[in-house]
Design a protein around this motif. Structure first.
Motif, short mmCIF file in Angstrom:
data_model
loop_
_atom_site.label_atom_id
_atom_site.label_comp_id
_atom_site.label_asym_id
_atom_site.label_seq_id
_atom_site.Cartn_x
_atom_site.Cartn_y
_atom_site.Cartn_z
N UNK A 54 0.81 -1.23 0.00
CA UNK A 54 0.00 0.00 0.00
C UNK A 54 0.84 1.28 0.00
N UNK A 55 1.90 1.38 0.83
CA UNK A 55 2.71 2.61 0.79
C UNK A 55 3.35 2.84 -0.58
N UNK A 56 3.76 1.77 -1.25
CA UNK A 56 4.35 1.88 -2.58
C UNK A 56 3.32 2.36 -3.60
N UNK A 57 2.12 1.84 -3.51
CA UNK A 57 1.03 2.26 -4.41
C UNK A 57 0.73 3.74 -4.21
N UNK A 58 0.64 4.15 -2.96
CA UNK A 58 0.36 5.55 -2.65
C UNK A 58 1.48 6.46 -3.16
N UNK A 59 2.74 6.06 -2.91
CA UNK A 59 3.87 6.88 -3.35
C UNK A 59 3.93 6.99 -4.87
N UNK A 60 3.65 5.88 -5.58
CA UNK A 60 3.66 5.93 -7.04
C UNK A 60 2.59 6.88 -7.55
N UNK A 61 1.41 6.81 -7.00
CA UNK A 61 0.35 7.69 -7.46
C UNK A 61 0.67 9.16 -7.19
N UNK A 62 1.37 9.43 -6.09
CA UNK A 62 1.79 10.80 -5.80
C UNK A 62 2.87 11.26 -6.77
N UNK A 63 3.87 10.42 -7.02
CA UNK A 63 4.98 10.82 -7.89
C UNK A 63 4.52 10.93 -9.35
#
Length: 120
Positions: A54-63
């Motif tokens: 989940x943190x990786x998914x969130x970070x990708x969507x932000x970047x």
């Protein structure tokens, strides 16, 4: 070029897939290089993995929003995207790579990938 691309898609490379590791590597590259502003990331996979961090998914969507990057996922020979649709701008699934039907042609996907990104 379309014919060559379709021929390439018939190859089997015999490797395992870990979506989390691949996304982490892509994120590192996009974050670390200014040259990757507006970059496109292409997942070409059989979909036999699961995007679960989940943190990786969130970070990708932000970047993606920050860097105007896009992710395209082409899943061949499966009925599921393995969670890649959580980060992908376009997800296209070809259920049976050995016997493509017209409606399963990757033409729509190729058009989406080749469409220039809108810079806001």
């Amino acid at each position: 070029m379309g014919k060559e691309f379709l021929e390439f898609l018939k190859y089997t490379f015999g490797g395992g897939t870990d979506f989390n590791t691949a996304l982490r590597a892509g994120l590192k590259a996009v974050k670390g290089e200014k040259a990757f502003q507006g970059a496109d990331l292409l997942f070409l996979t059989d979909g036999s993995s699961e995007l679960s961090e989940r943190p990786l998914i969130r970070e990708w969507n932000e970047i993606k929003a920050e860097r105007k990057a896009r992710i395209f996922s082409l899943i061949i020979g499966n009925y599921d995207a393995g969670g890649l649709d959580q980060v992908s701008d376009h997800t296209y699934i070809i259920h049976d790579s050995g016997n493509w039907q017209i409606e399963e042609s990757p033409a729509r996907f190729i058009k989406a990938v080749s469409r220039p990104a809108r810079m806001f």
